[in-house]
Design a protein around this motif. Structure first.
Motif, PDB file in Angstrom:
ATOM      1  N   PRO A   1      88.553  13.066  70.656  1.00 41.87           N
ATOM      2  CA  PRO A   1      89.490  12.499  69.230  1.00 41.87           C
ATOM      3  C   PRO A   1      89.528  13.433  68.190  1.00 41.87           C
ATOM      4  N   LEU A   2      90.407  12.664  67.394  1.00 39.82           N
ATOM      5  CA  LEU A   2      90.952  14.255  66.467  1.00 39.82           C
ATOM      6  C   LEU A   2      90.224  14.007  65.390  1.00 39.82           C
ATOM      7  N   ASP A   3      89.331  12.536  64.992  1.00 38.79           N
ATOM      8  CA  ASP A   3      88.314  12.004  63.875  1.00 38.79           C
ATOM      9  C   ASP A   3      87.499  13.100  64.514  1.00 38.79           C
ATOM     10  N   VAL A   4      86.581  13.158  65.828  1.00 38.02           N
ATOM     11  CA  VAL A   4      85.764  14.071  65.857  1.00 38.02           C
ATOM     12  C   VAL A   4      85.784  15.394  65.074  1.00 38.02           C
ATOM     13  N   VAL A   5      86.502  16.121  65.490  1.00 40.92           N
ATOM     14  CA  VAL A   5      87.298  17.572  65.201  1.00 40.92           C
ATOM     15  C   VAL A   5      87.087  17.496  63.688  1.00 40.92           C
ATOM     16  N   ARG A   6      87.901  16.961  62.884  1.00 42.62           N
ATOM     17  CA  ARG A   6      87.649  16.443  61.850  1.00 42.62           C
ATOM     18  C   ARG A   6      86.544  16.326  60.592  1.00 42.62           C
ATOM     19  N   GLU A   7      85.652  15.874  61.133  1.00 42.34           N
ATOM     20  CA  GLU A   7      84.234  15.552  60.855  1.00 42.34           C
ATOM     21  C   GLU A   7      84.145  17.123  61.565  1.00 42.34           C
ATOM     22  N   ARG A   8      84.310  17.586  62.175  1.00 42.29           N
ATOM     23  CA  ARG A   8      83.598  18.284  62.411  1.00 42.29           C
ATOM     24  C   ARG A   8      83.735  19.938  62.046  1.00 42.29           C
ATOM     25  N   HIS A   9      84.891  19.290  62.026  1.00 39.17           N
ATOM     26  CA  HIS A   9      85.317  21.181  60.559  1.00 39.17           C
ATOM     27  C   HIS A   9      84.478  20.519  58.973  1.00 39.17           C
ATOM     28  N   ILE A  10      84.474  19.928  58.473  1.00 35.28           N
ATOM     29  CA  ILE A  10      84.387  19.358  57.393  1.00 35.28           C
ATOM     30  C   ILE A  10      82.844  19.579  57.278  1.00 35.28           C
ATOM     31  N   ALA A  11      82.149  19.711  58.510  1.00 38.06           N
ATOM     32  CA  ALA A  11      80.153  19.970  58.642  1.00 38.06           C
ATOM     33  C   ALA A  11      80.286  22.032  58.635  1.00 38.06           C
ATOM     34  N   ALA A  12      81.155  22.259  59.320  1.00 32.86           N
ATOM     35  CA  ALA A  12      81.050  23.491  59.179  1.00 32.86           C
ATOM     36  C   ALA A  12      81.083  24.460  57.775  1.00 32.86           C
ATOM     37  N   ARG A  13      82.053  24.174  57.606  1.00 33.91           N
ATOM     38  CA  ARG A  13      83.047  24.349  55.823  1.00 33.91           C
ATOM     39  C   ARG A  13      81.739  24.223  55.174  1.00 33.91           C
ATOM     40  N   ALA A  14      80.539  22.871  55.024  1.00 33.71           N
ATOM     41  CA  ALA A  14      79.822  22.550  54.226  1.00 33.71           C
ATOM     42  C   ALA A  14      78.835  23.275  54.320  1.00 33.71           C
ATOM     43  N   ASN A  15      78.394  24.189  55.984  1.00 33.99           N
ATOM     44  CA  ASN A  15      77.537  25.065  56.042  1.00 33.99           C
ATOM     45  C   ASN A  15      77.180  25.872  55.583  1.00 33.99           C
ATOM     46  N   LEU A  16      78.353  26.791  55.437  1.00 36.17           N
ATOM     47  CA  LEU A  16      79.138  28.485  54.789  1.00 36.17           C
ATOM     48  C   LEU A  16      78.112  28.578  53.109  1.00 36.17           C
ATOM     49  N   PRO A  17      78.647  29.280  52.539  1.00 37.75           N
ATOM     50  CA  PRO A  17      78.046  29.758  52.330  1.00 37.75           C
ATOM     51  C   PRO A  17      78.029  29.665  50.620  1.00 37.75           C
ATOM     52  N   LEU A  18      78.155  28.610  49.607  1.00 35.00           N
ATOM     53  CA  LEU A  18      78.977  27.960  47.969  1.00 35.00           C
ATOM     54  C   LEU A  18      80.588  28.415  48.077  1.00 35.00           C
ATOM     55  N   SER A  19      80.202  31.006  47.837  1.00 37.54           N
ATOM     56  CA  SER A  19      81.705  31.390  47.791  1.00 37.54           C
ATOM     57  C   SER A  19      82.527  31.425  48.849  1.00 37.54           C
ATOM     58  N   ALA A  20      83.020  30.360  49.933  1.00 42.95           N
ATOM     59  CA  ALA A  20      83.670  30.235  51.183  1.00 42.95           C
ATOM     60  C   ALA A  20      84.618  29.697  50.492  1.00 42.95           C
ATOM     61  N   THR A  21      84.569  28.620  49.110  1.00 36.06           N
ATOM     62  CA  THR A  21      85.181  28.107  48.773  1.00 36.06           C
ATOM     63  C   THR A  21      85.935  28.657  47.719  1.00 36.06           C
ATOM     64  N   GLN A  22      85.913  29.647  47.239  1.00 39.66           N
ATOM     65  CA  GLN A  22      86.809  30.518  46.567  1.00 39.66           C
ATOM     66  C   GLN A  22      87.815  30.940  46.590  1.00 39.66           C
TER      67      GLN A  22
END
Length: 448
Positions: A408-429
């Motif tokens: 389901p697309l919602d599973v994919v969407r949640e996976r991305h949120i978790a994957a991005r959160a697992n990166l160092p903080l500077s990923a969002t700069q």
């Protein structure tokens, strides 16, 4: 499988012609040479991220699976190839029976990736794998570019929702794929009804400036919209004078007015003025939605503004300046005969100019630091080190030609949120920089 689910016109029966001619001419030559049946491994990867990007986002995997399933050479397609003399009759006979029967592994959709990451691995005979190159790259390059832009915008927006509204700024079929990719990257809704129909993405929309201009007065337009859609609707307030429009909107809809939309001007300044005016009129719960050629930088600049949601179009569907992810599909290993048990030999392009590749079937794992955050993308051939065995990234998507990993697309969407959160903080700069974690290569003996 209905082709409408692929974002295709209903009169297009297959995805087989979503390819380049040289895929078929290579097939013909390999059939004549007796090499078409050699077991082969192709991998999708990118040598570098777009300039300034800190990570990439895998998107389009579900659409790739649909495309592979629907990759069939029916009578109409074969007739076209015969009429144009693209390939000979022997090759046409082979294509008529084509069904992908190999295996596909890949990063789960929504996962992040880095330079060298083996985002997708396609295994089978040379003949059946080479035909899929163009359609796989077409989907992954487009969707991953959109999802990466969406992810950056979602990071900039924080908890504020994002509306995808780029359908009028791109090809009508690309708009559907872009909406899907944007949802994977963190957008919450779309204005595109085809995307809502095909992928279940929540849809939104109320009115444009034309609706206001249609009526004799702005009040008449607001009244007509409220009469039809109720007081919880969103009224567009920048057709004429914003302050007057806000006042009229609250008079017509009452203090329970759902939202106002601002589509022009100095959004930071106007949003503050509108918020103050709404509060003074008692419409304290009325939300403010801003649009007007936003990108991640504009969204970030509005972080301190009293804005409740953003609508993004052009910059999103064009990848915010990077409309492709620059992925390639390369042969990395092949057998020396068509014996299914023949061992695989690593192969790689060695030309100059920054286009070299590393041969061998790859695995990938993400090493974590002591705090559990990602610190390196480890890509290797041969045996996986024991300490990385439970951190492997590739999952099986197709086994023996059968799709085994629809999600389901919602599973994919949640996976991305978790994957991005697992990166160092500077990923969002948003400032330009190198990939947020390095890619390390471990080369061992390539297995068979």
């Amino acid at each position: 499988m209905n082709t409408a689910d692929l974002g295709l016109p209903v009169d297009v029966p297959s995805t087989a012609l979503f390819t380049d001619q040289y895929e078929l001419t290579m097939l013909q030559a390999a059939l004549k040479a007796g090499t078409a049946g050699r077991r082969s491994v192709f991998e999708v990867f990118t040598r570098r991220l777009p300039e300034g990007r800190r990570y990439g986002v895998v998107a389009g995997t579900g659409r790739v699976l649909d495309a592979v399933e629907n990759f069939r050479f029916d009578a109409g397609v074969l007739g076209f190839l015969r009429e144009r003399k693209i390939v000979d009759e022997q090759t046409l006979d082979w294509l008529a029976a084509y069904r992908f029967s190999g295996d596909i592994w890949g990063y789960p959709e929504g996962e992040v990736y880095f330079p060298g990451s083996p985002i997708m691995r396609v295994e089978g005979t040379f003949a059946e794998c080479v035909l899929l190159e163009t359609v796989i790259l077409s989907i992954l390059n487009h969707d991953s570019a959109i999802a990466a832009a969406a992810s950056r915008m979602a990071s900039a927006a924080g908890t504020r929702p994002l509306i995808e509204m780029g359908a009028r700024r791109t090809h009508e079929l690309a708009a559907v794929a872009a909406s899907r990719a944007a949802y994977v990257g963190g957008f919450t809704t779309t204005s595109d009804l085809a995307a809502g129909f095909r992928y279940g993405i929540p849809t939104v929309g109320t009115s444009a400036h034309a609706f206001t201009l249609l009526h004799d007065t702005e009040r008449d337009a607001f009244q007509a919209q409220v009469n039809s859609l109720g007081g919880g609707t969103t009224l567009l307030v920048d057709t004429y004078d914003v302050a007057e429009a806000v006042r009229t909107a609250v008079e017509v809809a009452g203090t329970e007015l759902g939202a106002v939309r601002i589509d022009s001007g100095d959004l930071l300044l106007v949003a503050h003025r509108v918020r103050q005016q709404l509060d003074e009129l008692g419409a304290t719960a009325t939300r403010i939605i801003v649009t007007s050629d936003l990108d991640e930088y504009a969204i970030a600049s509005l972080a301190a503004a009293p804005v409740d949601a953003y609508g993004v179009g052009t910059q999103l569907v064009t990848g915010s300046g990077h409309p492709t992810a620059a992925m390639v599909y390369k042969l990395v290993a092949r057998a020396e005969s068509d014996d299914p048990k023949a061992p695989l030999t690593p192969v790689a392009k060695k030309s100059s100019g920054g286009k070299t590749s590393i041969g061998g079937r790859k695995w990938a794992a993400r090493r974590l630091d002591a705090d559990g955050a990602a610190e390196a993308e480890v890509v290797g051939t041969g045996a996986v080190p024991a300490e990385l065995a439970d951190r492997q990234l590739l999952v099986q998507l197709v086994e023996g030609g059968e799709i085994v990993a629809r999600e389901p697309l919602d599973v994919v969407r949640e996976r991305h949120i978790a994957a991005r959160a697992n990166l160092p903080l500077s990923a969002t700069q948003l400032s330009r920089g190198e990939p947020v974690i390095p890619t390390e290569y471990l080369q061992g003996r390539s297995g068979s």
